[in-house]
Write a protein that holds these residues in place. Structure first.
Motif, PDB file in Angstrom:
ATOM      1  N   LEU A 199       0.830  -1.212   0.000  1.00 37.62           N
ATOM      2  CA  LEU A 199       0.000   0.000   0.000  1.00 37.62           C
ATOM      3  C   LEU A 199       0.857   1.251   0.000  1.00 37.62           C
ATOM      4  N   ASN A 223      -0.013   0.739   7.772  1.00 38.78           N
ATOM      5  CA  ASN A 223       0.401  -0.517   8.395  1.00 38.78           C
ATOM      6  C   ASN A 223       0.359  -0.415   9.910  1.00 38.78           C
ATOM      7  N   GLU A 272       1.056 -10.558   4.430  1.00 37.65           N
ATOM      8  CA  GLU A 272       1.320  -9.461   3.483  1.00 37.65           C
ATOM      9  C   GLU A 272       2.675  -9.551   2.805  1.00 37.65           C
ATOM     10  N   THR A 316       6.191  -8.117   1.693  1.00 39.93           N
ATOM     11  CA  THR A 316       7.036  -7.242   2.510  1.00 39.93           C
ATOM     12  C   THR A 316       7.610  -6.066   1.718  1.00 39.93           C
ATOM     13  N   HIS A 317       7.525  -6.131   0.388  1.00 37.48           N
ATOM     14  CA  HIS A 317       8.035  -4.998  -0.398  1.00 37.48           C
ATOM     15  C   HIS A 317       6.931  -3.950  -0.584  1.00 37.48           C
ATOM     16  N   GLY A 318       7.288  -2.836  -1.251  1.00 37.27           N
ATOM     17  CA  GLY A 318       6.324  -1.756  -1.463  1.00 37.27           C
ATOM     18  C   GLY A 318       5.593  -1.871  -2.796  1.00 37.27           C
TER      19      GLY A 318
HETATM   20  P1  NAP Z   1       9.391  -0.809  -3.274  1.00 33.53           P
HETATM   21  O1  NAP Z   1       8.032  -0.536  -3.737  1.00 33.53           O
HETATM   22  O2  NAP Z   1       9.579  -2.038  -2.450  1.00 33.53           O
HETATM   23  O3  NAP Z   1      10.320  -0.891  -4.562  1.00 33.53           O
HETATM   24  C1  NAP Z   1      11.726  -0.770  -4.540  1.00 33.53           C
HETATM   25  C2  NAP Z   1      12.356  -1.683  -5.564  1.00 33.53           C
HETATM   26  O4  NAP Z   1      12.292  -3.023  -5.098  1.00 33.53           O
HETATM   27  C3  NAP Z   1      11.675  -1.725  -6.931  1.00 33.53           C
HETATM   28  O5  NAP Z   1      11.989  -0.630  -7.723  1.00 33.53           O
HETATM   29  C4  NAP Z   1      12.197  -3.048  -7.437  1.00 33.53           C
HETATM   30  O6  NAP Z   1      13.581  -2.938  -7.722  1.00 33.53           O
HETATM   31  C5  NAP Z   1      12.153  -3.904  -6.203  1.00 33.53           C
HETATM   32  N1  NAP Z   1      10.861  -4.604  -6.055  1.00 33.53           N
HETATM   33  C6  NAP Z   1       9.830  -4.331  -5.189  1.00 33.53           C
HETATM   34  N2  NAP Z   1       8.849  -5.220  -5.332  1.00 33.53           N
HETATM   35  C7  NAP Z   1       9.248  -6.097  -6.263  1.00 33.53           C
HETATM   36  C8  NAP Z   1       8.662  -7.263  -6.838  1.00 33.53           C
HETATM   37  N3  NAP Z   1       7.466  -7.721  -6.456  1.00 33.53           N
HETATM   38  N4  NAP Z   1       9.344  -7.910  -7.808  1.00 33.53           N
HETATM   39  C9  NAP Z   1      10.546  -7.482  -8.193  1.00 33.53           C
HETATM   40  N5  NAP Z   1      11.162  -6.397  -7.694  1.00 33.53           N
HETATM   41  C10 NAP Z   1      10.529  -5.713  -6.737  1.00 33.53           C
HETATM   42  O7  NAP Z   1       9.966   0.404  -2.395  1.00 33.53           O
HETATM   43  P2  NAP Z   1       9.778   1.978  -2.599  1.00 33.53           P
HETATM   44  O8  NAP Z   1       9.913   2.326  -4.052  1.00 33.53           O
HETATM   45  O9  NAP Z   1      10.679   2.560  -1.596  1.00 33.53           O
HETATM   46  O10 NAP Z   1       8.297   2.278  -2.104  1.00 33.53           O
HETATM   47  C11 NAP Z   1       7.209   2.540  -2.987  1.00 33.53           C
HETATM   48  C12 NAP Z   1       5.935   2.729  -2.158  1.00 33.53           C
HETATM   49  O11 NAP Z   1       5.641   1.534  -1.429  1.00 33.53           O
HETATM   50  C13 NAP Z   1       5.965   3.860  -1.137  1.00 33.53           C
HETATM   51  O12 NAP Z   1       4.761   4.569  -1.207  1.00 33.53           O
HETATM   52  C14 NAP Z   1       6.050   3.155   0.217  1.00 33.53           C
HETATM   53  O13 NAP Z   1       5.402   3.886   1.230  1.00 33.53           O
HETATM   54  C15 NAP Z   1       5.292   1.883  -0.071  1.00 33.53           C
HETATM   55  N6  NAP Z   1       5.653   0.742   0.803  1.00 33.53           N
HETATM   56  C16 NAP Z   1       4.640  -0.039   1.267  1.00 33.53           C
HETATM   57  C17 NAP Z   1       4.913  -1.161   2.016  1.00 33.53           C
HETATM   58  C18 NAP Z   1       3.760  -1.999   2.506  1.00 33.53           C
HETATM   59  O14 NAP Z   1       2.624  -1.745   2.170  1.00 33.53           O
HETATM   60  N7  NAP Z   1       4.006  -3.046   3.294  1.00 33.53           N
HETATM   61  C19 NAP Z   1       6.234  -1.518   2.283  1.00 33.53           C
HETATM   62  C20 NAP Z   1       7.273  -0.723   1.767  1.00 33.53           C
HETATM   63  C21 NAP Z   1       6.962   0.414   1.019  1.00 33.53           C
HETATM   64  P3  NAP Z   1      14.245  -2.683  -9.184  1.00 33.53           P
HETATM   65  O15 NAP Z   1      13.768  -1.363  -9.659  1.00 33.53           O
HETATM   66  O16 NAP Z   1      15.701  -2.741  -8.895  1.00 33.53           O
HETATM   67  O17 NAP Z   1      13.817  -3.788 -10.093  1.00 33.53           O
END
Ligand code: NAP
Length: 417
Positions: A103, A115, A336, A338-340
């Motif tokens: 999210l 969260n 959930e 763990t990535h964003g």
């Molecule tokens: P992110 O969304 O986790 O992405 C960062 C990088 O991680 C991506 O550019 C990609 O790397 C890689 N990645 C993430 N998910 C992937 C997947 N399913 N498969 C392959 N690669 C993946 O982190 P962010 O850009 O810092 O955050 C974006 C948003 O997500 C923000 O609004 C933040 O608040 C939110 N967030 C939410 C949660 C949650 O809901 N639990 C957790 C963390 C962040 P590459 O570009 O190198 O391919």
């Protein structure tokens, strides 16, 4: 239950919890699902495809998850003008177990952290992160397959309790004055300090360790390690260690044994069936996960230690892309990714659904549907071995073919044993 904007899906029933705390799972449980923002819908679709196929196959068509789409984050703003509508919380409370994609918490504008709010509203006090290696995934370690740990991190207390005041604020000045004039800490405190408070309660620590030990017993793990920084913070981290040992002795005397007892009375070998309770200071634990990961199994940690450790452990097996997670309390559980939301990849059917899918595997294990859970892990191993994988895995593997998220899901289904 009546909702403002949701309609309960037909053909399913609610999971319930018995008086003794046991989960009662019907053959067709209704499971609320938050697809999430950004890449959320892509990975949610792929995840449901694999879970539905595995459940159907391993129950001979007798069981089925009845998915209940609910909303949070950006999708909830357009529908409800609220990032966490009451409908969503009511649905999770009614159906007990939920699955959640990533999210976006909009920056600024006075929005709460989604969260944190979810954890507080549902009292999801344990953050659970299993870390295991999938053969074929690129890793910085020589023997990444030695890592197979499950981290139970306390989710509600410690420095995350949010009791903080900025340098120069009247509140910080008041606390500094109180500490200087009434608590005798004058020499140590500068007037230009920001102030944060680290509360850790016996109740909060014991219920976390209780959940970790119960998990270790249920899944026949060998040990539970209490990770703390008690040499420095005696009455918080040190107390966590002590309360952990006390809890094991008070409630699990027949199922556990301390590491000290193993050496003193059993020549260094734990009696069969007993889970060894040990403890490590946090900095030493960071060495252990690199040098001797196979000596550890379940870790129970306060909030901040667990935050750092979970990501460090995940890095040793090739990063966060495939790390699943869950937030579990006594009443409710939310599984959930763990990535964003990785917004640059939104709606491209491109990214790895592994983190959400493996969170779904944890959910199936939690429901007691272990055959379906195990089969999905085998399916993922098979897909990785076939080298038809999403871009993130393909770029770490020699000779791999990059496929879309939905194609990767089909590859996993093809490899269900
Ligand atoms: P992110 O969304 O986790 O992405 C960062 C990088 O991680 C991506 O550019 C990609 O790397 C890689 N990645 C993430 N998910 C992937 C997947 N399913 N498969 C392959 N690669 C993946 O982190 P962010 O850009 O810092 O955050 C974006 C948003 O997500 C923000 O609004 C933040 O608040 C939110 N967030 C939410 C949660 C949650 O809901 N639990 C957790 C963390 C962040 P590459 O570009 O190198 O391919």
């Amino acid at each position: 239950m009546t909702y403002e904007k949701l309609a309960t899906p037909a053909g399913g029933e609610a999971i319930t919890i018995s008086r003794s705390g046991k989960l009662q799972v019907p053959a067709r449980p209704i499971i609320p699902m938050i697809d999430g923002d950004g890449i959320g819908p892509d990975i949610a679709r792929a995840t449901r495809r694999v879970i539905d196929a595995a459940v159907e196959r391993y129950s001979g068509g007798q069981k089925k998850i009845v998915w209940f789409p609910v909303f949070a984050g950006e999708s909830a703003i357009s529908k409800y003008n609220d990032i966490l509508p009451k409908d969503t919380l009511d649905a999770i409370k009614t159906y007990v177990v939920a699955l959640k994609g990533p999210l976006t918490t909009p920056v600024g504008g006075g929005f709460r952290s989604l969260n944190v709010t979810l954890r507080q509203e549902l009292d999801l006090y344990a953050c659970v992160r299993p870390v295991r290696y999938f053969r074929g995934v690129g890793s910085p370690m020589k023997k990444p397959q030695l890592m197979d740990m499950v981290i139970y991190r306390e989710n509600t207390e410690d420095v995350y309790a949010g009791i903080e005041w900025e340098k120069g604020s009247p509140e910080a000045a008041k606390i500094i004055d109180f500490l200087k004039t009434q608590m005798g800490v004058s020499k140590k405190l500068r007037d230009d300090s920001g102030i944060g408070i680290k509360p850790m309660s016996e109740t909060g620590c014991k219920r976390l360790v209780r959940q970790a030990i119960k998990y270790a017993i249920r899944t026949k793990r060998r040990s539970v390690t209490l990770v703390h920084k008690g040499n420095i913070m005696k009455y918080t981290e040190g107390a966590f260690r002590q309360w952990g040992y006390d809890l094991a002795r008070e409630e699990f005397a027949d199922a556990t044994i301390t590491e000290e007892d193993v050496h003193k009375s059993h020549g260094g070998t734990a009696p069969k069936g007993r889970i060894v309770i040990k403890d490590r200071i946090a900095d030493s634990m960071f060495q252990q996960i690199l040098l001797r990961p196979d000596e550890y199994d379940v870790l129970a940690t306060p909030n901040l230690n667990g935050d750092y450790l979970s990501d460090a452990c995940a890095a040793t097996v090739g990063g966060l892309g495939m790390a699943p997670g869950a937030n579990i309390g006594d009443a409710y559980a939310v599984f959930e990714a763990t990535h964003g939301t990785a917004p640059k990849y939104a709606n491209q059917d491109k990214v790895n659904p592994g983190s959400l899918l493996l969170s779904g595997v944890m959910m199936l294990e939690y429901l007691g549907w272990t055959k379906a859970a195990k089969s999905i892990v085998r399916g993922v191993q098979g897909a990785i071995k076939s080298k038809r994988v999403t871009y993130d895995l393909a770029r770490q593997m020699k000779g791999a073919t990059e496929v879309k998220a939905s194609e990767y899901a089909e590859e996993i289904v093809r490899h269900l044993p």
